[in-house]
Design a protein around this motif. Structure first.
Motif, PDB file in Angstrom:
ATOM      1  N   GLN A 212     -12.929  -4.334  -3.841  1.00 31.17           N
ATOM      2  CA  GLN A 212     -11.988  -4.950  -2.912  1.00 31.17           C
ATOM      3  C   GLN A 212     -11.844  -6.442  -3.205  1.00 31.17           C
ATOM      4  OE1 GLN A 212     -13.382  -4.916   1.120  1.00 31.17           O
ATOM      5  NE2 GLN A 212     -11.325  -4.889   1.986  1.00 31.17           N
ATOM      6  N   GLY A 213     -10.638  -6.959  -2.993  1.00 34.57           N
ATOM      7  CA  GLY A 213     -10.417  -8.391  -3.156  1.00 34.57           C
ATOM      8  C   GLY A 213     -10.950  -9.179  -1.969  1.00 34.57           C
ATOM      9  N   ILE A 214     -11.017 -10.486  -2.146  1.00 32.85           N
ATOM     10  CA  ILE A 214     -11.569 -11.358  -1.102  1.00 32.85           C
ATOM     11  C   ILE A 214     -10.536 -11.665  -0.023  1.00 32.85           C
ATOM     12  CG2 ILE A 214     -12.517 -13.655  -0.654  1.00 32.85           C
ATOM     13  CD1 ILE A 214     -13.656 -13.540  -3.502  1.00 32.85           C
ATOM     14  N   ARG A 215      -9.297 -11.835  -0.438  1.00 35.18           N
ATOM     15  CA  ARG A 215      -8.249 -12.301   0.486  1.00 35.18           C
ATOM     16  C   ARG A 215      -8.099 -11.409   1.717  1.00 35.18           C
ATOM     17  NH1 ARG A 215      -2.800 -10.815   0.284  1.00 35.18           N
ATOM     18  NH2 ARG A 215      -3.155  -9.882  -1.774  1.00 35.18           N
ATOM     19  N   THR A 216      -8.183 -10.116   1.548  1.00 34.60           N
ATOM     20  CA  THR A 216      -7.947  -9.195   2.657  1.00 34.60           C
ATOM     21  C   THR A 216      -9.224  -8.533   3.163  1.00 34.60           C
ATOM     22  OG1 THR A 216      -7.503  -7.338   1.154  1.00 34.60           O
ATOM     23  CG2 THR A 216      -5.626  -8.718   1.794  1.00 34.60           C
ATOM     24  N   ARG A 217     -10.363  -9.025   2.711  1.00 31.55           N
ATOM     25  CA  ARG A 217     -11.645  -8.412   3.071  1.00 31.55           C
ATOM     26  C   ARG A 217     -11.861  -8.436   4.586  1.00 31.55           C
ATOM     27  NH1 ARG A 217     -16.392 -10.792  -0.336  1.00 31.55           N
ATOM     28  NH2 ARG A 217     -15.852 -12.653   0.872  1.00 31.55           N
TER      29      ARG A 217
ATOM     30  N   GLU B 163      -9.843  -3.281   5.743  1.00 29.85           N
ATOM     31  CA  GLU B 163      -8.995  -4.413   5.395  1.00 29.85           C
ATOM     32  C   GLU B 163      -8.589  -5.211   6.637  1.00 29.85           C
ATOM     33  OE1 GLU B 163      -7.168  -4.695   1.773  1.00 29.85           O
ATOM     34  OE2 GLU B 163      -9.308  -4.248   1.804  1.00 29.85           O
ATOM     35  N   ASN B 164      -8.493  -6.520   6.474  1.00 31.23           N
ATOM     36  CA  ASN B 164      -7.929  -7.386   7.499  1.00 31.23           C
ATOM     37  C   ASN B 164      -6.423  -7.389   7.294  1.00 31.23           C
ATOM     38  OD1 ASN B 164      -7.070  -9.401   9.204  1.00 31.23           O
ATOM     39  ND2 ASN B 164      -8.376 -11.001   8.334  1.00 31.23           N
ATOM     40  N   ILE B 165      -5.721  -6.586   8.039  1.00 27.39           N
ATOM     41  CA  ILE B 165      -4.295  -6.390   7.776  1.00 27.39           C
ATOM     42  C   ILE B 165      -3.488  -7.650   8.084  1.00 27.39           C
ATOM     43  CG2 ILE B 165      -3.613  -5.458  10.030  1.00 27.39           C
ATOM     44  CD1 ILE B 165      -2.605  -4.153   6.496  1.00 27.39           C
ATOM     45  N   SER B 166      -4.039  -8.546   8.893  1.00 23.76           N
ATOM     46  CA  SER B 166      -3.338  -9.805   9.172  1.00 23.76           C
ATOM     47  C   SER B 166      -3.236 -10.682   7.930  1.00 23.76           C
ATOM     48  CB  SER B 166      -4.054 -10.579  10.286  1.00 23.76           C
ATOM     49  OG  SER B 166      -4.017  -9.870  11.504  1.00 23.76           O
ATOM     50  N   ALA B 167      -4.095 -10.442   6.939  1.00 28.47           N
ATOM     51  CA  ALA B 167      -4.078 -11.229   5.702  1.00 28.47           C
ATOM     52  C   ALA B 167      -3.102 -10.667   4.672  1.00 28.47           C
ATOM     53  CB  ALA B 167      -5.480 -11.289   5.104  1.00 28.47           C
ATOM     54  N   TYR B 168      -2.453  -9.565   4.989  1.00 27.59           N
ATOM     55  CA  TYR B 168      -1.528  -8.938   4.044  1.00 27.59           C
ATOM     56  C   TYR B 168      -0.178  -9.636   4.023  1.00 27.59           C
ATOM     57  CZ  TYR B 168      -4.022  -4.817   2.411  1.00 27.59           C
ATOM     58  OH  TYR B 168      -4.889  -3.981   1.768  1.00 27.59           O
TER      59      TYR B 168
ATOM     60  N   GLU C  38      -3.689   1.003 -14.597  1.00 22.24           N
ATOM     61  CA  GLU C  38      -4.770   1.163 -13.627  1.00 22.24           C
ATOM     62  C   GLU C  38      -4.181   1.465 -12.250  1.00 22.24           C
ATOM     63  OE1 GLU C  38      -7.947  -1.869 -11.564  1.00 22.24           O
ATOM     64  OE2 GLU C  38      -7.641  -2.064 -13.725  1.00 22.24           O
ATOM     65  N   VAL C  39      -4.849   2.291 -11.468  1.00 25.27           N
ATOM     66  CA  VAL C  39      -4.404   2.567 -10.106  1.00 25.27           C
ATOM     67  C   VAL C  39      -4.950   1.484  -9.187  1.00 25.27           C
ATOM     68  CG1 VAL C  39      -4.425   4.196  -8.195  1.00 25.27           C
ATOM     69  CG2 VAL C  39      -4.282   5.041 -10.543  1.00 25.27           C
ATOM     70  N   ILE C  40      -4.075   0.882  -8.401  1.00 26.85           N
ATOM     71  CA  ILE C  40      -4.458  -0.223  -7.517  1.00 26.85           C
ATOM     72  C   ILE C  40      -3.836  -0.062  -6.134  1.00 26.85           C
ATOM     73  CG2 ILE C  40      -4.749  -1.924  -9.370  1.00 26.85           C
ATOM     74  CD1 ILE C  40      -1.900  -2.978  -8.609  1.00 26.85           C
ATOM     75  N   TRP C  41      -4.523  -0.592  -5.150  1.00 20.43           N
ATOM     76  CA  TRP C  41      -3.886  -0.899  -3.872  1.00 20.43           C
ATOM     77  C   TRP C  41      -3.391  -2.338  -3.971  1.00 20.43           C
ATOM     78  CZ3 TRP C  41      -2.552   2.099   0.092  1.00 20.43           C
ATOM     79  CH2 TRP C  41      -3.193   3.325   0.258  1.00 20.43           C
ATOM     80  N   ARG C  42      -2.217  -2.603  -3.435  1.00 19.13           N
ATOM     81  CA  ARG C  42      -1.654  -3.936  -3.541  1.00 19.13           C
ATOM     82  C   ARG C  42      -0.736  -4.230  -2.346  1.00 19.13           C
ATOM     83  NH1 ARG C  42       2.836  -5.426  -7.633  1.00 19.13           N
ATOM     84  NH2 ARG C  42       2.810  -7.086  -6.058  1.00 19.13           N
ATOM     85  N   ASP C  43      -0.362  -5.512  -2.218  1.00 22.48           N
ATOM     86  CA  ASP C  43       0.691  -5.919  -1.290  1.00 22.48           C
ATOM     87  C   ASP C  43       1.661  -6.786  -2.066  1.00 22.48           C
ATOM     88  OD1 ASP C  43      -0.636  -8.348  -1.572  1.00 22.48           O
ATOM     89  OD2 ASP C  43      -1.124  -8.581   0.555  1.00 22.48           O
ATOM     90  N   ASP C  44       2.487  -7.573  -1.371  1.00 20.06           N
ATOM     91  CA  ASP C  44       3.484  -8.373  -2.075  1.00 20.06           C
ATOM     92  C   ASP C  44       2.865  -9.529  -2.868  1.00 20.06           C
ATOM     93  OD1 ASP C  44       5.397  -6.743  -0.977  1.00 20.06           O
ATOM     94  OD2 ASP C  44       6.049  -8.172   0.564  1.00 20.06           O
ATOM     95  N   THR C  45       1.644  -9.939  -2.518  1.00 17.10           N
ATOM     96  CA  THR C  45       0.993 -11.057  -3.194  1.00 17.10           C
ATOM     97  C   THR C  45       0.239 -10.623  -4.443  1.00 17.10           C
ATOM     98  OG1 THR C  45       0.793 -12.313  -1.141  1.00 17.10           O
ATOM     99  CG2 THR C  45      -0.731 -12.887  -2.917  1.00 17.10           C
ATOM    100  N   GLY C  46      -0.405  -9.474  -4.383  1.00 15.27           N
ATOM    101  CA  GLY C  46      -1.182  -9.025  -5.537  1.00 15.27           C
ATOM    102  C   GLY C  46      -2.071  -7.856  -5.203  1.00 15.27           C
ATOM    103  N   VAL C  47      -3.111  -7.668  -6.004  1.00 13.30           N
ATOM    104  CA  VAL C  47      -4.030  -6.542  -5.852  1.00 13.30           C
ATOM    105  C   VAL C  47      -4.959  -6.787  -4.661  1.00 13.30           C
ATOM    106  CG1 VAL C  47      -5.856  -5.203  -6.977  1.00 13.30           C
ATOM    107  CG2 VAL C  47      -3.987  -6.167  -8.341  1.00 13.30           C
ATOM    108  N   THR C  48      -5.140  -5.758  -3.844  1.00 12.37           N
ATOM    109  CA  THR C  48      -6.107  -5.838  -2.751  1.00 12.37           C
ATOM    110  C   THR C  48      -7.352  -5.012  -3.058  1.00 12.37           C
ATOM    111  OG1 THR C  48      -4.967  -4.028  -1.593  1.00 12.37           O
ATOM    112  CG2 THR C  48      -4.364  -6.297  -1.001  1.00 12.37           C
TER     113      THR C  48
END
Length: 229
Positions: free
Chosen positions: A173-178, A118-123, A155-165
């Motif tokens: 994997q989502g695109i935003r944090t890829r 994950e690109n953690i800067s995008a979180y 469903e089990v998900i990884w997520r941040d404050d914006t949504g599912v990662t």
């Protein structure tokens, strides 16, 4: 560097007792040896065809049972490691994509373990593994076009404050944090169940870190082991 400390919902112990995640934070350095990653990828492909670990199938079967426990169908949406290994066993190899992606795919293939990058800067906020309520947006691609989907409730998900990662634990994997090799602040997630020996999990982490150090000398890393009783 950004040191990531993900949170894991304790209620997940109901479906995955003994779950462990090795969290590896990395501050990137310039890539000077890109061939290291492709070599690691091809070596991992040869390993599972010619040798493999005696516990590998048991570990992947355990993941399939966990997927069933939260309503997923593992034959259609398998855990990421299972999907990668089946592709290698079918084709005998895996094409190179990106040096960093190739490296963590190599670890996943060799150790039969789901590995995310994950690109953690995008979180937005910190990563957390939890059950979805179904309202969390997930950015992905469909028919070559960007779309927003939503997970199933429960469903089990990884997520941040914006949504599912990442959906279905480690399926997509989502695109935003890829992650790719352009990222400066990287986060890797190695996820194991008790069928995988703890030493093997640590060895997988060492393979990733050693690979990063050869790929980009000067990289800084931090490792945390998080367990679920």
């Amino acid at each position: 560097m950004i040191v990531v400390t993900p949170s894991v919902d304790p209620s997940l112990a109901r479906i995955a007792p003994g779950f462990r995640v090795l969290s590896v934070s990395a501050q990137a350095a310039p890539i000077t040896n890109p061939a290291i990653a492709e070599a690691a990828l091809q070596s991992a492909c040869r390993f599972i065809v010619e040798n493999d670990f005696p516990w590998a199938d048991e570990h992947l079967n355990a993941w399939a049972e966990v997927f069933k426990a939260f309503g997923a169908k593992p034959k259609r949406t398998a855990c990421s490691a299972d999907a990668l290994r089946k592709r290698v066993l079918k084709d005998g190899t895996m094409p190179a994509i990106d040096p960093v992606v190739d490296l963590y795919n190599a670890v996943s293939i060799q150790y039969a373990i789901p590995v995310g990058g994950e690109n953690i800067s995008a979180y937005s906020g910190h990563p957390r593994l939890t059950f979805a309520d179904g309202s969390e947006p997930f950015d992905t691609m469909k028919a070559g076009e960007p779309v927003i989907e939503f997970p199933d409730a429960g469903e089990v998900i990884w997520r941040d404050d914006t949504g599912v990662t990442c959906r279905r634990w480690n399926w997509r994997q989502g695109i935003r944090t890829r992650l790719d090799s352009e990222a400066q602040n990287m986060w890797f997630i190695l996820e194991s169940l008790p069928a995988m020996p703890l030493q093997a999990l640590q060895d997988a982490g060492d393979m990733l870190i050693n690979g990063l150090e050869q790929l980009m000398p000067g990289v800084k890393t931090d490792v945390k082991l998080i367990t679920l009783g």
